[in-house]
Design an enzyme around this catalytic site. Structure first.
Site, short mmCIF file in Angstrom:
data_model
loop_
_atom_site.label_atom_id
_atom_site.label_comp_id
_atom_site.label_asym_id
_atom_site.label_seq_id
_atom_site.Cartn_x
_atom_site.Cartn_y
_atom_site.Cartn_z
N TYR A 142 -0.64 8.76 -2.29
CA TYR A 142 -0.50 8.65 -3.74
C TYR A 142 -1.66 9.34 -4.46
O TYR A 142 -1.55 9.63 -5.65
CB TYR A 142 -0.52 7.18 -4.17
N GLY A 143 -2.75 9.53 -3.73
CA GLY A 143 -4.04 9.90 -4.34
C GLY A 143 -4.04 11.15 -5.20
O GLY A 143 -4.91 11.33 -6.03
N GLU A 159 -6.04 9.98 8.49
CA GLU A 159 -4.64 9.91 8.92
C GLU A 159 -4.40 10.78 10.15
O GLU A 159 -3.57 10.47 10.98
CB GLU A 159 -3.71 10.38 7.80
N CYS A 190 -11.09 2.81 -1.63
CA CYS A 190 -9.85 3.37 -1.07
C CYS A 190 -9.52 2.58 0.20
O CYS A 190 -10.43 2.24 0.98
CB CYS A 190 -10.06 4.84 -0.74
N THR A 191 -8.24 2.32 0.40
CA THR A 191 -7.81 1.52 1.56
C THR A 191 -8.32 2.08 2.89
O THR A 191 -8.56 1.32 3.82
CB THR A 191 -6.27 1.52 1.67
N HIS A 192 -8.40 3.40 2.98
CA HIS A 192 -8.73 4.01 4.28
C HIS A 192 -10.22 3.96 4.62
O HIS A 192 -10.58 4.14 5.77
CB HIS A 192 -8.30 5.48 4.28
N ASP A 220 0.86 -1.20 0.00
CA ASP A 220 0.00 0.00 0.00
C ASP A 220 0.88 1.24 0.00
O ASP A 220 2.06 1.19 0.36
CB ASP A 220 -0.92 0.02 1.23
N SER A 221 0.28 2.36 -0.38
CA SER A 221 0.99 3.63 -0.35
C SER A 221 1.38 4.01 1.08
O SER A 221 2.29 4.80 1.28
CB SER A 221 0.11 4.73 -0.94
N CYS A 249 -3.64 -0.88 -2.49
CA CYS A 249 -3.90 0.54 -2.76
C CYS A 249 -4.73 0.67 -4.06
O CYS A 249 -4.31 0.20 -5.12
CB CYS A 249 -2.57 1.25 -2.93
N ASN A 250 -5.88 1.30 -3.95
CA ASN A 250 -6.73 1.47 -5.14
C ASN A 250 -6.07 2.37 -6.17
O ASN A 250 -6.16 2.12 -7.37
CB ASN A 250 -8.07 2.10 -4.73
N THR A 251 -5.41 3.43 -5.69
CA THR A 251 -4.79 4.37 -6.61
C THR A 251 -3.67 3.68 -7.40
O THR A 251 -3.59 3.80 -8.63
CB THR A 251 -4.21 5.57 -5.82
N1 DGL Z 1 -4.01 3.80 -0.54
C1 DGL Z 1 -4.72 4.84 -1.27
C2 DGL Z 1 -5.87 4.21 -2.04
O1 DGL Z 1 -6.38 3.15 -1.70
C3 DGL Z 1 -5.22 5.93 -0.35
C4 DGL Z 1 -4.12 6.74 0.28
C5 DGL Z 1 -3.26 7.49 -0.73
O2 DGL Z 1 -3.76 8.46 -1.34
O3 DGL Z 1 -2.14 7.09 -0.91
O4 DGL Z 1 -6.31 4.78 -3.03
#
Ligand code: DGL
Length: 259
Positions: free
Chosen positions: A39-40, A154, A182-184, A7-8, A70-72
């Site tokens: 990363y978003g 965060e 999104c992971t969060h 993940d990011s 990570c979705n991004t």
């Molecule tokens: N992990 C990112 C996602 O799932 C969210 C956090 C980021 O922006 O890095 O898209």
């Protein structure tokens, strides 16, 4: 061969935990790129460079199956990794993302209108729209970038997260299903459900364990190569005390290691 989870940052620990609970016997290595999170809102070129670095690291750690939580990063890099990187540099490694399993789960109930929330980069890529329509061309997809959520989560600021979700939820009134892309967002799914009580939420922490178990049943050539000593290692690209505190919420005994 171990299972790598990338993940990011630390949000992906939610997904890692779900995988470890569903399939506890395997060896896992988590890597969070805390130096470069989030990363978003980064450019695709940067996201690809960071993700390639992460893949090489996990492969060096003997990961034969890597889940990009990570979705991004999935949205921007998965195709490249599967079509170019693996054939060239890592023929025996399988890299999977979170988007296809999520899309399959989202379409399971046959709803004709589906909402998606995610980072600006994920939403701009329209990856969810593209993949949803590939399987179900009639489906109407309503997407919204929700950039206030990752910083609020965060910062542990759930008052701000609730405020933001109540505003974002206006877009999804009367929508039968919503993908939390999104992971969060699993960490605020109760707030989404409060704001949208009639909507079915599609959450990656609920679905990824089951999806990976199904995948391994179908791919015995990968499953038989996985080592099973139930070990867990957690790496980050940048250490800090607050990262350890965040990680301890999900894994009380966690030892973060610097990559
Ligand atoms: N992990 C990112 C996602 O799932 C969210 C956090 C980021 O922006 O890095 O898209």
């Amino acid at each position: 061969m171990k299972i790598g989870v990338f993940d990011s940052g630390l949000g992906g620990l939610v997904i890692a935990k779900a995988l470890m609970q569903a399939l506890p016997q395997y060896d896992y290595i988590y890597y969070g790129d805390t130096e470069h999170v989030p990363y978003g809102e980064k450019t695709p070129g940067r996201i690809l460079a960071y993700t390639l670095d992460a893949m090489r690291f996990l492969i060096n750690q003997k990961c034969g199956l890597i889940i990009i939580a990570c979705n991004t990063a999935t949205a921007i890099t998965l195709r490249y990794l599967q079509k170019r990187f693996c054939p060239k540099e890592a023929q025996n490694v399988k890299i999977l993302g979170v988007i296809i399993p999520t899309v399959e789960e989202a379409l399971k109930k046959g709803e004709k209108r589906i909402g998606v929330v995610g980072t600006p980069t994920t939403i701009r890529s329209d990856i969810y729209g593209v993949e949803l329509r590939k399987i179900s061309p009639q489906v109407e997809v309503v997407s919204l970038a929700t950039p206030r959520l990752v910083p609020a989560i965060e910062a542990n600021d759930f008052t701000e997260a609730k405020r933001a979700i109540n505003e974002y939820a206006q877009t999804f009134q009367n929508l039968p299903a919503l993908i939390l892309g999104c992971t969060h967002y699993p960490l605020v799914k109760d707030l989404f459900q409060e704001a949208l009580p009639e909507t079915r939420l599609v959450c990656q922490d609920d679905l990824m364990g089951k999806k990976l178990a199904d995948y391994l049943k179908r791919h015995t050539e990968i499953e038989t190569n996985l080592s099973r000593k139930a070990t867990r290692q957690f790496f980050v690209s940048k250490m800090s005390k607050s990262y350890t505190q965040v990680a301890q919420k999900l894994f009380p005994d966690i030892q973060l290691e610097k990559k």
